[in-house]
Design a protein around this motif. Structure first.
Motif, PDB file in Angstrom:
ATOM      1  N   LYS A  90      42.966  -6.025 -39.131  1.00 27.85           N
ATOM      2  CA  LYS A  90      42.594  -6.223 -37.741  1.00 27.85           C
ATOM      3  C   LYS A  90      42.279  -7.706 -37.572  1.00 27.85           C
ATOM      4  N   ALA A 128      44.429  -4.890 -31.531  1.00 28.55           N
ATOM      5  CA  ALA A 128      43.127  -5.033 -32.178  1.00 28.55           C
ATOM      6  C   ALA A 128      42.475  -6.346 -31.769  1.00 28.55           C
ATOM      7  N   LYS A 148      38.837  -6.428 -30.207  1.00 25.69           N
ATOM      8  CA  LYS A 148      37.751  -7.077 -30.939  1.00 25.69           C
ATOM      9  C   LYS A 148      37.236  -8.334 -30.255  1.00 25.69           C
TER      10      LYS A 148
END
Length: 162
Positions: A48, A135, A139
């Motif tokens: 990620k 991702a 994030k």
């Protein structure tokens, strides 16, 4: 009687009359001297964006290896990564693994670990590193957007006196 370090016609020490096999030892060790044997723990990694990733590399070498580096291939272009490359950890004789700290989508690609000794260079199997742009949004951008919408919502409520 032969002298202690005299060799026979094939270059070997006569061990039947001489227990000092120093010269025979050197010859037999030469058969083990090869370029380093290099391998990786896995050929596929997924990360990620924003997380750290370590791609493990193992080296066996007689004589000892003196240098380790990785090569990244992305879109047909090779980039050499050495100890000290910004955003990385490792790639040393004692720690041949490569850690990306942190990893980003641009780090996706094919990687190989290389080790050198005086005999030659050994290379690992190719490692595929993939990351997800989704991702990255989750994030990194989600907290920013969340804060932004919360501020807009508060301004909207204040503007309309709700």
């Amino acid at each position: 009687m032969r002298h202690e370090h005299e060799l026979d016609h094939e270059g070997r020490c006569d061990t039947s009359t001489n227990w000092n096999t120093r010269w025979g030892y050197v010859k037999s060790m030469n058969q083990y001297m090869r370029p380093p044997v290099v391998d990786v723990a896995s050929t596929r990694y997924s990360v990620k964006p924003g997380d750290d990733i370590t791609m493990s590399c193992f080296v066996m070498s007689i004589p000892p290896h003196t240098n380790v580096y990785w090569v990244k291939n992305s879109s047909g272009s090779n980039v050499v990564l050495n100890h000290g490359t910004t955003g990385t950890i490792g790639m040393t004789v004692h720690n041949p693994s490569l850690t990306l700290k942190p990893a980003f989508p641009i780090d996706s690609g094919l990687y190989s670990c290389f080790a050198l000794n005086v005999i030659g260079t050994g290379a690992s199997r190719t490692v595929s590193l993939t990351g997800s742009h989704h991702a990255l949004i989750t994030k990194i951008l989600a907290p920013i957007l969340s804060t932004m919408f919360a501020a807009l919502g508060a301004a909207f409520l204040k503007l309309y006196g709700i």
